[in-house]
Design a protein around this motif. Structure first.
Motif, PDB file in Angstrom:
ATOM      1  N   ALA A 214      34.633  37.218  55.914  1.00  0.00           N
ATOM      2  CA  ALA A 214      35.439  36.982  54.597  1.00  0.00           C
ATOM      3  C   ALA A 214      34.598  36.353  53.531  1.00  0.00           C
ATOM      4  O   ALA A 214      35.095  36.393  52.365  1.00  0.00           O
ATOM      5  CB  ALA A 214      36.496  36.108  55.335  1.00  0.00           C
ATOM      6  N   PHE A 215      33.840  35.404  53.948  1.00  0.00           N
ATOM      7  CA  PHE A 215      33.034  34.628  52.661  1.00  0.00           C
ATOM      8  C   PHE A 215      32.154  35.519  52.013  1.00  0.00           C
ATOM      9  O   PHE A 215      32.096  35.547  50.776  1.00  0.00           O
ATOM     10  CB  PHE A 215      32.120  33.409  53.457  1.00  0.00           C
ATOM     11  N   ALA A 216      31.376  36.407  52.736  1.00  0.00           N
ATOM     12  CA  ALA A 216      30.722  37.570  52.088  1.00  0.00           C
ATOM     13  C   ALA A 216      31.787  38.387  51.156  1.00  0.00           C
ATOM     14  O   ALA A 216      31.204  38.652  50.175  1.00  0.00           O
ATOM     15  CB  ALA A 216      30.069  38.382  53.121  1.00  0.00           C
ATOM     16  N   ILE A 217      32.773  38.533  51.704  1.00  0.00           N
ATOM     17  CA  ILE A 217      33.617  39.737  50.613  1.00  0.00           C
ATOM     18  C   ILE A 217      34.073  38.975  49.707  1.00  0.00           C
ATOM     19  O   ILE A 217      34.034  39.550  48.423  1.00  0.00           O
ATOM     20  CB  ILE A 217      34.967  40.055  51.386  1.00  0.00           C
ATOM     21  N   ILE A 218      34.362  37.763  49.775  1.00  0.00           N
ATOM     22  CA  ILE A 218      34.816  36.866  48.439  1.00  0.00           C
ATOM     23  C   ILE A 218      33.838  36.696  47.511  1.00  0.00           C
ATOM     24  O   ILE A 218      33.830  36.714  46.373  1.00  0.00           O
ATOM     25  CB  ILE A 218      35.317  35.373  48.920  1.00  0.00           C
ATOM     26  N   ILE A 219      32.488  36.579  47.980  1.00  0.00           N
ATOM     27  CA  ILE A 219      31.220  36.387  47.143  1.00  0.00           C
ATOM     28  C   ILE A 219      30.909  37.691  46.600  1.00  0.00           C
ATOM     29  O   ILE A 219      30.640  37.692  45.281  1.00  0.00           O
ATOM     30  CB  ILE A 219      30.204  35.739  47.903  1.00  0.00           C
ATOM     31  N   MET A 220      31.296  38.836  47.131  1.00  0.00           N
ATOM     32  CA  MET A 220      31.029  40.014  46.470  1.00  0.00           C
ATOM     33  C   MET A 220      31.845  40.675  45.612  1.00  0.00           C
ATOM     34  O   MET A 220      31.399  41.498  44.708  1.00  0.00           O
ATOM     35  CB  MET A 220      30.630  41.190  47.872  1.00  0.00           C
ATOM     36  N   ALA A 221      32.988  40.081  45.810  1.00  0.00           N
ATOM     37  CA  ALA A 221      34.152  40.695  44.940  1.00  0.00           C
ATOM     38  C   ALA A 221      33.757  40.728  43.475  1.00  0.00           C
ATOM     39  O   ALA A 221      33.815  41.606  42.726  1.00  0.00           O
ATOM     40  CB  ALA A 221      35.473  39.936  45.330  1.00  0.00           C
ATOM     41  N   PRO A 222      33.558  39.265  42.766  1.00  0.00           N
ATOM     42  CA  PRO A 222      33.167  39.449  41.483  1.00  0.00           C
ATOM     43  C   PRO A 222      31.596  39.811  41.231  1.00  0.00           C
ATOM     44  O   PRO A 222      31.496  40.373  39.817  1.00  0.00           O
ATOM     45  CB  PRO A 222      33.380  37.922  41.160  1.00  0.00           C
ATOM     46  N   LEU A 223      30.638  39.728  41.991  1.00  0.00           N
ATOM     47  CA  LEU A 223      29.608  40.130  41.836  1.00  0.00           C
ATOM     48  C   LEU A 223      29.021  41.672  41.720  1.00  0.00           C
ATOM     49  O   LEU A 223      28.381  42.125  40.904  1.00  0.00           O
ATOM     50  CB  LEU A 223      28.461  39.420  42.701  1.00  0.00           C
ATOM     51  N   LEU A 224      29.675  42.168  42.818  1.00  0.00           N
ATOM     52  CA  LEU A 224      29.209  43.573  43.280  1.00  0.00           C
ATOM     53  C   LEU A 224      30.315  44.559  43.231  1.00  0.00           C
ATOM     54  O   LEU A 224      30.227  45.879  43.119  1.00  0.00           O
ATOM     55  CB  LEU A 224      28.315  43.815  44.383  1.00  0.00           C
ATOM     56  N   LEU A 225      31.590  44.074  43.709  1.00  0.00           N
ATOM     57  CA  LEU A 225      32.761  45.310  43.908  1.00  0.00           C
ATOM     58  C   LEU A 225      33.356  45.486  42.824  1.00  0.00           C
ATOM     59  O   LEU A 225      32.884  45.871  41.796  1.00  0.00           O
ATOM     60  CB  LEU A 225      33.523  44.472  45.029  1.00  0.00           C
ATOM     61  N   HIS A 226      34.695  45.258  42.767  1.00  0.00           N
ATOM     62  CA  HIS A 226      35.552  45.820  41.682  1.00  0.00           C
ATOM     63  C   HIS A 226      35.412  45.092  40.295  1.00  0.00           C
ATOM     64  O   HIS A 226      35.801  45.287  39.247  1.00  0.00           O
ATOM     65  CB  HIS A 226      36.859  45.642  41.753  1.00  0.00           C
ATOM     66  N   GLY A 227      34.617  43.687  40.610  1.00  0.00           N
ATOM     67  CA  GLY A 227      34.300  43.001  39.035  1.00  0.00           C
ATOM     68  C   GLY A 227      32.858  43.078  38.960  1.00  0.00           C
ATOM     69  O   GLY A 227      32.192  42.571  37.897  1.00  0.00           O
ATOM     70  N   GLY A 228      31.948  44.145  39.598  1.00  0.00           N
ATOM     71  CA  GLY A 228      30.681  44.201  39.390  1.00  0.00           C
ATOM     72  C   GLY A 228      30.401  45.743  39.162  1.00  0.00           C
ATOM     73  O   GLY A 228      30.288  46.191  38.027  1.00  0.00           O
ATOM     74  N   VAL A 229      29.589  46.405  40.131  1.00  0.00           N
ATOM     75  CA  VAL A 229      29.263  47.694  40.140  1.00  0.00           C
ATOM     76  C   VAL A 229      30.022  48.640  39.165  1.00  0.00           C
ATOM     77  O   VAL A 229      29.637  49.478  38.355  1.00  0.00           O
ATOM     78  CB  VAL A 229      28.877  48.364  41.471  1.00  0.00           C
ATOM     79  N   ILE A 230      31.217  48.752  39.805  1.00  0.00           N
ATOM     80  CA  ILE A 230      32.037  49.845  39.178  1.00  0.00           C
ATOM     81  C   ILE A 230      32.273  49.748  37.649  1.00  0.00           C
ATOM     82  O   ILE A 230      32.444  50.469  36.842  1.00  0.00           O
ATOM     83  CB  ILE A 230      33.509  49.862  39.873  1.00  0.00           C
ATOM     84  N   PRO A 231      32.593  48.424  37.303  1.00  0.00           N
ATOM     85  CA  PRO A 231      32.743  48.370  35.792  1.00  0.00           C
ATOM     86  C   PRO A 231      31.601  48.481  34.930  1.00  0.00           C
ATOM     87  O   PRO A 231      31.614  48.890  33.945  1.00  0.00           O
ATOM     88  CB  PRO A 231      33.501  46.706  35.719  1.00  0.00           C
ATOM     89  N   TRP A 232      30.492  48.043  35.595  1.00  0.00           N
ATOM     90  CA  TRP A 232      29.131  48.183  35.047  1.00  0.00           C
ATOM     91  C   TRP A 232      28.990  49.619  34.684  1.00  0.00           C
ATOM     92  O   TRP A 232      28.528  49.763  33.788  1.00  0.00           O
ATOM     93  CB  TRP A 232      27.971  47.514  35.879  1.00  0.00           C
ATOM     94  N   LEU A 233      29.327  50.480  35.541  1.00  0.00           N
ATOM     95  CA  LEU A 233      29.223  52.009  35.385  1.00  0.00           C
ATOM     96  C   LEU A 233      29.856  52.565  34.007  1.00  0.00           C
ATOM     97  O   LEU A 233      29.212  53.230  33.368  1.00  0.00           O
ATOM     98  CB  LEU A 233      29.726  52.836  36.604  1.00  0.00           C
ATOM     99  N   PHE A 234      30.966  51.540  33.554  1.00  0.00           N
ATOM    100  CA  PHE A 234      31.278  51.821  32.195  1.00  0.00           C
ATOM    101  C   PHE A 234      30.953  50.975  31.130  1.00  0.00           C
ATOM    102  O   PHE A 234      30.615  51.474  30.131  1.00  0.00           O
ATOM    103  CB  PHE A 234      32.898  51.970  32.593  1.00  0.00           C
TER     104      PHE A 234
END
Length: 443
Positions: A214-234
Motif C-alpha cells: 500500500a505504501f509503494a502504491i501511494i508513493i508510485m501514484a503521483p510519481l509513475l502512475l496516473h500522475g506520472g508516466v501516462i500524462p508524460w506521454l502527452f
C-alpha cells in the motif's frame, strides 16, 4: 474527511458469503445484460477484424483527414484512471487506517483488476489486429524499449497489475481460511489452491507486506502512475496543442480519483441493493464517499480552469485556437457541468445530510463517469486536430466516434460487470476485516 456513525458490529459473517450462496433472478438479469453488451461489441469488433480500422472513424492525417487517436485511446486513459484511483483509495484505507471504508476496499481492488484489463483491451483493439502485437511490438522490444514511451506505459501498467493482484491474493487467503465452513464444497479445489501452505503464523507477515505494498502504491501514484508516466506521454509532446504542460500530471490524477470514487460508489451500491447489505455497507460509507467525490471534483474543475485561462490569455496561437475550440464544444461543457453537479451535490449533502439520497448519488456518479470519459476523448482528439504543424490543414475530415468504437466502450463495461458477477460467486467481495475489526473494537 471521515464519517461518523458506521456500525457493522451487528453484521453476521454469513452476510459476507451471501452472494456466493444465493442465485436470484436479478443475478440472471444482470448476467444477461453484461453478456448482451459484450455480444454487441464482439459483433462490431468482428467487422473490424474482417475489414480493418477503416470501419472506425479513425483516419490518418494525410490520407483521410481526422485523427489517428480517438475514442479508443480516450477510453484507455479513462479505464487506467479508474484503475489507478481505485487502488489508491484501497491503499489509503489500509495505510491511513480509514476503517470506515473497509467494506468497499476489496471492491476497489477488484475494480482495479477489471479496469486495467479493459485498458489493455483498448490498446489491443486500437492496433487493428491482435497479431500485430506479436509481429510488430515484440520484435521491436529489444531495440526500442529503452526510449519508447509506449513501452514505459506497458511496463508501469504491468507492474501495477502485479502489485494489485498480489495485494488481493494475500488478503483473500486470510478470509478464505476463516470462512471455509461457510463456503460451498464444490469450490473446495479452488480454495485449497488459494490457501496452499497457509498457517495463521503468516498473518502478521502478510499484514506488514500489505502495508508496504500500500505504501509503494501511494508513493508510485503521483510519481509513475496516473500522475506520472501516462500524462508524460502527452505533456512532453509540444507539437500537440493542449497536450503539453506540467499541469497534465495533476490533472490526470484528479480525473483518475474522481472517476474511481464514482465507480466504487456504483459498484458498492449495486451489491448493497442486490444482497441487502444495508448494514454491511451503511449509508454513512456512501456519505463519506460523496465527500471525497466532491473534493476530487473540485480539484478536477480547478485544474480545468487553469488550463482554460492559460490557453486563452496570451498563449501561443495554436494553443489558443485549440482552447477556443474546446470551450466552444458543447460536449465539453456537458462534461464539466456533470462534474460541477457532483461537486455541488456533495457539498450540499455535507451541509444538509437530510438531502442525501443514495439513488441520486449513484445517478450523479454515472454522470461523472460519462463526463470524465468525454473530457479525456476530447483531450486526445483536439490535441491532434490542432497540432502545431500545418502540414495537413487542407485535408478535410471531422472525427466522430463510430458505432464500432462506441460498442467497445459498452462492451468493456459489460466485461467489468461480468467480472464482478463471476468473482462474487467465488470469493467474498467484502473482506472479513470489515466486520472483524469492529467486533474487536466493540469488545
Amino acid at each position: 474527511m471521515s464519517v461518523d456513525g458506521v456500525d457493522v458490529t451487528g453484521v453476521d459473517r454469513e452476510a459476507l458469503v451471501r452472494p456466493i450462496k444465493t442465485f436470484s433472478t436479478r443475478y440472471v438479469a444482470a448476467l444477461a445484460v453484461a453478456l448482451g453488451l459484450i455480444g454487441v461489441w464482439l459483433f462490431f469488433y468482428s467487422r473490424q477484424l474482417r475489414h480493418g480500422l477503416i470501419v472506425t472513424n479513425l483516419a490518418d492525417w494525410g490520407s483521410g483527414g481526422g485523427v489517428p487517436w480517438g475514442l479508443y485511446i480516450g477510453a484507455f486513459i479513462w479505464w487506467v484512471g479508474i484503475a489507478h484511483g481505485g487502488i489508491i483509495l484501497s491503499a489509503a484505507v489500509r495505510l491511513l487506517g480509514m476503517d470506515t471504508y473497509q467494506p468497499v476496499a476489496r471492491l476497489a481492488e477488484l475494480l482495479t483488476i477489471a479496469a486495467l484489463t479493459c485498458a489493455g483491451t483498448f490498446i489491443l483493439i486500437h492496433v487493428g489486429r491482435p497479431d500485430r502485437l506479436v509481429t510488430s511490438v515484440l520484435p521491436a522490444w529489444p531495440t526500442r524499449v529503452q526510449w519508447s514511451p509506449l513501452m514505459w506505459d506497458v511496463t508501469i501498467i504491468t507492474a501495477y497489475f502485479v502489485l494489485t493482484a498480489t495485494y488481493l491474493a494475500l488478503t483473500i487467503r486470510y478470509d478464505v481460511n476463516r470462512l471455509r465452513d461457510r463456503l460451498p464444497n464444490r469450490l473446495e479445489p479452488l480454495y485449497a489452491a488459494l490457501t496452499v501452505g497457509y498457517t495463521e503464523k503468516e498473518d502478521e507477515v502478510v499484514e506488514r507486506m500489505v502495508w508496504w505494498i500500500a505504501f509503494a502504491i501511494i508513493i508510485m501514484a503521483p510519481l509513475l502512475l496516473h500522475g506520472g508516466v501516462i500524462p508524460w506521454l502527452f505533456s512532453l509532446l509540444p507539437s500537440m496543442a493542449g497536450w503539453a504542460g506540467g499541469v497534465q500530471g495533476p490533472s490526470f490524477l484528479s480525473i483518475a480519483l474522481t472517476s474511481a470514487v464514482a465507480g466504487i460508489i456504483i459498484v458498492a451500491a449495486a451489491f448493497r441493493y442486490a444482497y441487502g447489505w444495508e448494514e454491511l455497507i451503511p449509508r454513512a460509507v456512501f456519505q463519506g464517499l460523496a465527500k471525497w467525490l466532491g473534493f476530487f471534483s473540485l480539484i478536477f474543475l480547478w485544474l480545468q480552469l487553469q488550463q482554460v485561462i492559460t490557453g486563452i490569455f496570451a498563449a501561443p496561437t495554436t494553443l489558443q485556437h485549440a482552447t477556443e475550440v474546446k470551450i466552444s464544444t458543447p460536449l465539453y461543457w456537458v462534461a464539466i457541468g456533470l462534474v460541477v453537479l457532483a461537486m455541488l451535490y456533495a457539498f450540499a449533502t455535507a451541509l444538509r445530510p437530510d438531502l442525501f439520497d443514495l439513488r441520486a448519488l449513484v445517478g450523479i456518479s454515472v454522470g461523472v463517469l460519462f463526463g470524465t470519459l468525454s473530457e479525456k476523448v476530447l483531450f486526445v482528439v483536439e490535441g491532434l486536430q490542432h497540432a502545431h504543424f500545418a502540414l495537413y490543414d487542407g485535408v478535410p475530415g471531422q472525427y466522430v466516434p463510430s458505432a464500432v468504437e462506441v460498442s467497445a466502450v459498452f462492451g468493456t463495461i459489460g466485461v467489468v460487470a461480468l467480472f464482478f458477477l463471476v468473482v462474487s460467486k467465488v470469493i467474498p467481495v467484502v473482506e472479513l476485516h470489515a466486520i472483524e475489526d469492529h467486533e474487536e473494537v466493540d469488545t
